[in-house]
Design an enzyme around this catalytic site. Structure first.
Site, PDB file in Angstrom:
ATOM      1  CG  ASP A  27      -2.099   0.895   1.091  1.00 35.09           C
ATOM      2  OD1 ASP A  27      -2.293   1.458  -0.003  1.00 35.09           O
ATOM      3  OD2 ASP A  27      -2.851   1.052   2.072  1.00 35.09           O
ATOM      4  CD1 TRP A  32       7.498   6.344  -2.535  1.00 35.23           C
ATOM      5  CD2 TRP A  32       7.150   6.573  -4.743  1.00 35.23           C
ATOM      6  NE1 TRP A  32       8.728   6.316  -3.158  1.00 35.23           N
ATOM      7  CE2 TRP A  32       8.541   6.449  -4.510  1.00 35.23           C
ATOM      8  CE3 TRP A  32       6.704   6.721  -6.058  1.00 35.23           C
ATOM      9  CZ2 TRP A  32       9.476   6.472  -5.544  1.00 35.23           C
ATOM     10  CZ3 TRP A  32       7.639   6.752  -7.094  1.00 35.23           C
ATOM     11  CH2 TRP A  32       9.002   6.635  -6.828  1.00 35.23           C
ATOM     12  CG  HIS A  44       0.231   1.502  -9.240  1.00 35.39           C
ATOM     13  ND1 HIS A  44      -0.010   1.248  -7.904  1.00 35.39           N
ATOM     14  CD2 HIS A  44      -0.859   2.158  -9.701  1.00 35.39           C
ATOM     15  CE1 HIS A  44      -1.195   1.740  -7.585  1.00 35.39           C
ATOM     16  NE2 HIS A  44      -1.731   2.298  -8.643  1.00 35.39           N
ATOM     17  CG  LEU A 138      10.054 -16.741  -2.354  1.00 31.47           C
ATOM     18  CD1 LEU A 138      10.663 -15.847  -1.278  1.00 31.47           C
ATOM     19  CD2 LEU A 138       9.515 -15.860  -3.472  1.00 31.47           C
ATOM     20  CD  GLU A 218       2.541 -12.766  15.812  1.00 30.40           C
ATOM     21  OE1 GLU A 218       2.393 -11.573  16.144  1.00 30.40           O
ATOM     22  OE2 GLU A 218       2.185 -13.718  16.530  1.00 30.40           O
TER      23      GLU A 218
HETATM   24  C1  FPP Z   1      -1.956  -0.022  -3.460  1.00 31.49           C
HETATM   25  O1  FPP Z   1      -1.450   1.317  -3.419  1.00 31.49           O
HETATM   26  C2  FPP Z   1      -1.342  -0.761  -4.568  1.00 31.49           C
HETATM   27  C3  FPP Z   1      -2.022  -1.378  -5.610  1.00 31.49           C
HETATM   28  C4  FPP Z   1      -3.485  -1.367  -5.718  1.00 31.49           C
HETATM   29  C5  FPP Z   1      -1.299  -2.049  -6.708  1.00 31.49           C
HETATM   30  C6  FPP Z   1      -0.015  -2.706  -6.314  1.00 31.49           C
HETATM   31  C7  FPP Z   1       0.645  -3.347  -7.461  1.00 31.49           C
HETATM   32  C8  FPP Z   1       1.973  -3.417  -7.624  1.00 31.49           C
HETATM   33  C9  FPP Z   1       2.958  -2.876  -6.643  1.00 31.49           C
HETATM   34  C10 FPP Z   1       2.573  -4.109  -8.813  1.00 31.49           C
HETATM   35  C11 FPP Z   1       2.253  -5.550  -8.859  1.00 31.49           C
HETATM   36  C12 FPP Z   1       2.962  -6.247  -9.921  1.00 31.49           C
HETATM   37  C13 FPP Z   1       2.386  -7.032 -10.866  1.00 31.49           C
HETATM   38  C14 FPP Z   1       3.259  -7.737 -11.801  1.00 31.49           C
HETATM   39  C15 FPP Z   1       0.919  -7.201 -10.976  1.00 31.49           C
HETATM   40  P1  FPP Z   1      -2.474   2.541  -3.575  1.00 31.49           P
HETATM   41  O2  FPP Z   1      -2.634   2.858  -5.019  1.00 31.49           O
HETATM   42  O3  FPP Z   1      -3.760   2.198  -2.880  1.00 31.49           O
HETATM   43  O4  FPP Z   1      -1.722   3.687  -2.841  1.00 31.49           O
HETATM   44  P2  FPP Z   1      -2.401   4.916  -2.049  1.00 31.49           P
HETATM   45  O5  FPP Z   1      -3.110   4.311  -0.864  1.00 31.49           O
HETATM   46  O6  FPP Z   1      -1.235   5.771  -1.669  1.00 31.49           O
HETATM   47  O7  FPP Z   1      -3.338   5.591  -3.003  1.00 31.49           O
END
Ligand code: FPP
Length: 251
Positions: A27, A32, A44, A138, A218
């Site tokens: 999250d 960011w 992302h 992994l 946890e």
């Molecule tokens: C939440 O941050 C994040 C997501 C909904 C997407 C996370 C996905 C990735 C890090 C990439 C995954 C990789 C693949 C290959 C699928 P947010 O957008 O809710 O952040 P915010 O709370 O600051 O708005």
């Protein structure tokens, strides 16, 4: 095994127990990017870089399964542009990131309702799964279009079907049977449930992530935003895990 620099001797001892299965709610990507005056989607992209580093580190440390919440059943309600961007990440992921993971013996798996994904997204994940299927290291388990309640509903449906066909009786229904009908049944038996769940960005919620499987996990909620979560942050999370006393309901 990597060598870490610790300030104190006690800290070195604190990595004695390595959680076998770690779940991560990645999250804070949007925040960011906003802090850097960039479009949300750049968060992302940076989040995917963070995931790569953390996966390799987790693998070095001996973690067996890393389940990452990449897209929830609720994320479809985001603006189309953002959904499209996230759905395109697996395509980029396959070309740019999978080779290094493959070289590290990482196996890629997916949980969630993949039938609803765009074809290109589904194909890219499928290629990653197939390319790495014989790796013994992994397991990087992507929760993609995943929801914990949908997971449980699916298990209830599958079990009910078997009862109605007399393949199971009501007496057969117990916790283990339910676990075996959840999506995490695709993981090795011993590592189906996460030992540690990390959610970055300071939010204190599970948001429908592995809700059945988290019964004895946890929880660790660092305030760092996901793109800033790195190898050192992972070590801190595991050190914190080592300070916890897991009793599983006992004394
Ligand atoms: C939440 O941050 C994040 C997501 C909904 C997407 C996370 C996905 C990735 C890090 C990439 C995954 C990789 C693949 C290959 C699928 P947010 O957008 O809710 O952040 P915010 O709370 O600051 O708005």
């Amino acid at each position: 095994m990597a060598i870490f620099k610790f300030k104190k001797k006690e800290e070195a001892a604190s990595l004695e127990k390595i959680p076998k299965h770690i779940g991560i709610v990645m999250d804070g990507n949007g925040r960011w990017a906003k802090k850097r005056l960039q479009p949300r989607v750049m968060g992302h992209k940076a989040g995917m870089d963070a995931l790569q580093k953390v996966t390799v580190k987790a693998s070095d440390l001996g973690v067996k399964v890393l389940t990452v919440y990449a897209f929830s059943t609720e994320n479809w309600s985001r603006p189309d542009d953002e959904v499209n961007f996230i759905m395109n990440l697996p395509v980029e992921f396959f070309d740019t990131y999978v080779p290094e993971l493959h070289a590290n013996n990482v196996r890629i798996q997916v949980i969630g309702d993949t039938s609803k994904l765009p074809v290109a997204t589904f194909d890219a994940m499928q290629r990653a799964v197939e390319k790495t299927q014989h790796n013994s290291g992994l397991i990087l388990n992507f929760a993609l279009n995943y929801g914990g309640r949908a997971d449980i509903a699916g298990a209830v449906k599958a079990i009910s079907q078997k009862v109605s066909e007399n393949k199971l009786t009501l007496d057969d229904i117990n916790e283990d049977l339910i676990s075996r009908h959840l999506m995490t049944n695709s993981l090795p038996f011993l590592y189906r449930d996460p030992d540690l769940i990390i959610r970055t960005s300071g939010e204190l919620r599970l948001s429908n992530f592995l809700i059945w499987q988290a019964a004895y996990s946890e929880f660790y909620f660092p305030s760092v935003l996901w793109p800033d979560f790195d190898e050192e942050q992972l070590v801190l999370a595991i050190a914190e895990f080592n300070r916890r006393k897991r009793r599983f309901g006992g004394l």
